[in-house]
Design a protein around this motif. Structure first.
Motif, PDB file in Angstrom:
ATOM      1  N   GLY A   1      66.412  63.570  33.617  1.00 18.44           N
ATOM      2  CA  GLY A   1      65.602  63.519  32.497  1.00 18.44           C
ATOM      3  C   GLY A   1      66.329  64.520  31.490  1.00 18.44           C
ATOM      4  N   PRO A   2      65.991  64.572  30.322  1.00 24.90           N
ATOM      5  CA  PRO A   2      66.354  65.395  29.430  1.00 24.90           C
ATOM      6  C   PRO A   2      65.952  66.867  29.568  1.00 24.90           C
ATOM      7  N   GLY A   3      65.057  67.113  30.482  1.00 26.76           N
ATOM      8  CA  GLY A   3      64.572  68.350  30.571  1.00 26.76           C
ATOM      9  C   GLY A   3      63.453  68.898  29.738  1.00 26.76           C
ATOM     10  N   THR A   4      62.662  70.063  30.246  1.00 31.73           N
ATOM     11  CA  THR A   4      61.594  70.707  29.499  1.00 31.73           C
ATOM     12  C   THR A   4      62.223  72.155  29.114  1.00 31.73           C
ATOM     13  N   ARG A   5      62.542  72.718  28.090  1.00 29.16           N
ATOM     14  CA  ARG A   5      62.793  74.113  27.762  1.00 29.16           C
ATOM     15  C   ARG A   5      61.384  74.877  27.711  1.00 29.16           C
ATOM     16  N   LEU A   6      61.431  75.641  28.634  1.00 31.12           N
ATOM     17  CA  LEU A   6      60.040  76.589  28.672  1.00 31.12           C
ATOM     18  C   LEU A   6      60.563  77.892  28.449  1.00 31.12           C
ATOM     19  N   THR A   7      59.803  78.479  27.443  1.00 32.87           N
ATOM     20  CA  THR A   7      60.029  79.789  26.772  1.00 32.87           C
ATOM     21  C   THR A   7      58.554  80.743  27.223  1.00 32.87           C
TER      22      THR A   7
ATOM     23  N   VAL B   1      64.782  58.372  33.253  1.00 30.81           N
ATOM     24  CA  VAL B   1      63.635  59.528  33.726  1.00 30.81           C
ATOM     25  C   VAL B   1      63.187  60.263  32.176  1.00 30.81           C
ATOM     26  N   THR B   2      61.830  60.562  32.063  1.00 31.97           N
ATOM     27  CA  THR B   2      61.275  61.088  30.967  1.00 31.97           C
ATOM     28  C   THR B   2      60.661  62.248  31.455  1.00 31.97           C
ATOM     29  N   GLN B   3      60.529  63.172  30.614  1.00 32.73           N
ATOM     30  CA  GLN B   3      59.893  64.499  30.814  1.00 32.73           C
ATOM     31  C   GLN B   3      59.054  64.795  29.505  1.00 32.73           C
ATOM     32  N   PHE B   4      58.061  65.742  29.941  1.00 36.57           N
ATOM     33  CA  PHE B   4      57.080  65.973  28.888  1.00 36.57           C
ATOM     34  C   PHE B   4      56.477  67.226  29.296  1.00 36.57           C
ATOM     35  N   PRO B   5      56.461  68.387  28.287  1.00 38.03           N
ATOM     36  CA  PRO B   5      56.902  68.185  26.878  1.00 38.03           C
ATOM     37  C   PRO B   5      58.468  68.638  26.845  1.00 38.03           C
ATOM     38  N   SER B   6      59.276  68.392  25.750  1.00 33.52           N
ATOM     39  CA  SER B   6      60.679  68.682  25.538  1.00 33.52           C
ATOM     40  C   SER B   6      60.807  70.051  25.471  1.00 33.52           C
ATOM     41  N   HIS B   7      59.848  70.873  24.702  1.00 35.12           N
ATOM     42  CA  HIS B   7      59.891  72.150  24.638  1.00 35.12           C
ATOM     43  C   HIS B   7      58.099  72.787  24.757  1.00 35.12           C
TER      44      HIS B   7
ATOM     45  N   ILE C   1      62.319  56.952  37.165  1.00 38.42           N
ATOM     46  CA  ILE C   1      62.787  55.520  36.865  1.00 38.42           C
ATOM     47  C   ILE C   1      61.748  54.719  37.653  1.00 38.42           C
ATOM     48  N   SER C   2      61.275  53.732  37.199  1.00 38.81           N
ATOM     49  CA  SER C   2      60.417  52.672  38.069  1.00 38.81           C
ATOM     50  C   SER C   2      61.125  52.448  39.292  1.00 38.81           C
ATOM     51  N   GLY C   3      60.350  52.602  40.388  1.00 39.66           N
ATOM     52  CA  GLY C   3      60.762  51.924  41.907  1.00 39.66           C
ATOM     53  C   GLY C   3      61.684  53.142  42.530  1.00 39.66           C
ATOM     54  N   HIS C   4      62.037  54.328  41.986  1.00 38.60           N
ATOM     55  CA  HIS C   4      62.537  55.394  42.710  1.00 38.60           C
ATOM     56  C   HIS C   4      61.511  56.132  43.363  1.00 38.60           C
ATOM     57  N   ASP C   5      61.925  56.231  44.751  1.00 36.59           N
ATOM     58  CA  ASP C   5      60.966  57.025  45.717  1.00 36.59           C
ATOM     59  C   ASP C   5      61.461  58.356  45.551  1.00 36.59           C
ATOM     60  N   ASN C   6      62.644  58.796  45.303  1.00 37.59           N
ATOM     61  CA  ASN C   6      62.968  60.128  45.451  1.00 37.59           C
ATOM     62  C   ASN C   6      62.854  60.876  44.144  1.00 37.59           C
ATOM     63  N   LEU C   7      62.173  62.094  43.956  1.00 40.43           N
ATOM     64  CA  LEU C   7      61.934  62.751  42.812  1.00 40.43           C
ATOM     65  C   LEU C   7      62.537  64.206  42.882  1.00 40.43           C
TER      66      LEU C   7
ATOM     67  N   TYR D   1      63.653  72.927  32.684  1.00 37.38           N
ATOM     68  CA  TYR D   1      63.346  72.428  34.200  1.00 37.38           C
ATOM     69  C   TYR D   1      63.635  70.872  33.856  1.00 37.38           C
ATOM     70  N   PHE D   2      64.795  70.425  34.948  1.00 35.01           N
ATOM     71  CA  PHE D   2      64.825  69.245  34.926  1.00 35.01           C
ATOM     72  C   PHE D   2      64.410  68.324  36.196  1.00 35.01           C
ATOM     73  N   CYS D   3      64.062  67.225  35.742  1.00 35.51           N
ATOM     74  CA  CYS D   3      63.602  66.385  36.996  1.00 35.51           C
ATOM     75  C   CYS D   3      64.693  65.329  37.001  1.00 35.51           C
ATOM     76  N   ALA D   4      64.837  64.673  38.251  1.00 28.99           N
ATOM     77  CA  ALA D   4      65.714  63.791  38.449  1.00 28.99           C
ATOM     78  C   ALA D   4      65.099  62.831  39.394  1.00 28.99           C
ATOM     79  N   SER D   5      65.626  61.463  39.522  1.00 23.77           N
ATOM     80  CA  SER D   5      65.104  60.571  40.405  1.00 23.77           C
ATOM     81  C   SER D   5      66.033  59.715  41.056  1.00 23.77           C
ATOM     82  N   SER D   6      66.129  59.109  42.291  1.00 24.10           N
ATOM     83  CA  SER D   6      66.948  58.243  42.843  1.00 24.10           C
ATOM     84  C   SER D   6      66.086  57.425  43.760  1.00 24.10           C
ATOM     85  N   HIS D   7      67.112  56.146  43.842  1.00 25.51           N
ATOM     86  CA  HIS D   7      66.471  54.893  44.825  1.00 25.51           C
ATOM     87  C   HIS D   7      66.495  55.314  46.179  1.00 25.51           C
TER      88      HIS D   7
END
Lengths: 115, 115
Positions: A107-113, A4-10, A26-32, A90-96
Motif C-alpha cells: 500500500g502507499p503507507g501511512t505517515r505517522l508523526t 492495497v489501500t491504507q488509511f489515513p495517509s497522514h 487486495i481482495s482474496g489475499h489471505d496474507n497481510l 507504516y506500510f501494509c502489504a498483501s499476498s495471495h
C-alpha cells in the motif's frame, strides 16, 4: 483490481495519544503484512497475518502495538500510547499465497508523526 | 543477523543512460528469493524484479535486469535507457524460503534521472 489501500495517509498526534491505522488488502489475499520505516532507516517487518490469525509477530516492537484482522479482511494497527520513536511510515502489504507466487503488494503507507 | 546493504544512498543518471544500483546481503541460508522494489514519489511501492536464489540465470524485465552473484551475495539492479519515470527510491530485499514470509529490506537508494 484495486490495490492495497491504507488509511489515513497522514496522521499527526501528540505523545501519549492513541492512533489506529487501517489496511485493506487486495481482495482474496489471505496474507497481510505490516512493515514500518522509521527515521529514513530500513523498512522493518512488524507482523504477518494469514487470514485472521497472526502467523508471525516477531517484529512487533512492544506491547503498545496491537494488530487485528477480524474476519480475515481488513487489518488495523493500533498504537497506544504513542511515543516519539513511533514516528515513521507504516506500510501494509498483501499476498495471495506462500512460496514463489507470494509476491507482496504494498500500500502507499501511512505517515505517522508523533509530537 | 540477516542484513541487506545498499551502499549508495543516492544515485543520478542522465535520461537514456544506464545505471546500476548495488545491493549486498548477508544470510547463512541457501534457499531464498531476492527482490527489487521501487517507490516513486507518490509512495506506492511496486515490485520491479525478482530472482530465485537457486537460479543462476539473471532475471530480466524489459529495461530492468539484475546481476546476481550468489557466492558474493550481491544482487545489483541495472536500469537501461533510463526514463524520467524511473526516478524513485529503490529497495533491495530478500525473503528466506523456510522462515516465514517476511521481507528483509536494505536502506534504499534514491535514484534521480536528469533530462
Amino acid at each position: 483490481e484495486a490495490g492495497v489501500t491504507q488509511f489515513p495517509s497522514h496522521s499527526v498526534i501528540e505523545k501519549g495519544q492513541t492512533v489506529t491505522l487501517r489496511c485493506d488488502p487486495i481482495s482474496g489475499h489471505d496474507n497481510l503484512y505490516w512493515y514500518r520505516r522509521v527515521m529514513g532507516k530500513e523498512i522493518k517487518f512488524l507482523l504477518h497475518f494469514v487470514k485472521e490469525s497472526k502467523q508471525d509477530e516477531s517484529g512487533m516492537p512492544n506491547n503498545r502495538f496491537l494488530a487485528e484482522r477480524t474476519g480475515g479482511t481488513y487489518s488495523t494497527l493500533k498504537v497506544q500510547p504513542a511515543e516519539l520513536e513511533d514516528s515513521g511510515v507504516y506500510f501494509c502489504a498483501s499476498s495471495h499465497q506462500k512460496g514463489w507466487a507470494d509476491t507482496q503488494y504494498f500500500g502507499p503507507g501511512t505517515r505517522l508523526t508523533v509530537l | 543477523a540477516q542484513t541487506v546493504t545498499q551502499s549508495q544512498p543516492e544515485m543520478s543518471v542522465q535520461e537514456a543512460e544506464t545505471v546500476t544500483l548495488s545491493c549486498t546481503y548477508d544470510t547463512s541460508e541457501s534457499d531464498y528469493y531476492l527482490f527489487w522494489y521501487k517507490q516513486p514519489p507518490s509512495r506506492q511501492m511496486i515490485l520491479v524484479i525478482r530472482q530465485e536464489a537457486y537460479k543462476q540465470q539473471n532475471a530480466t524485465e524489459n529495461r530492468f535486469s539484475v546481476n546476481f552473484q550468489k557466492a558474493a551475495k550481491s544482487f545489483s539492479l541495472k536500469i537501461s535507457d533510463s526514463q524520467l519515470g524511473d526516478a524513485a527510491m529503490y529497495f533491495c530485499a530478500y525473503r528466506l524460503n523456510n522462515a516465514g514470509n517476511m521481507l528483509t529490506f536494505g536502506g534504499g537508494t534514491r535514484l534521480m534521472v536528469k533530462p
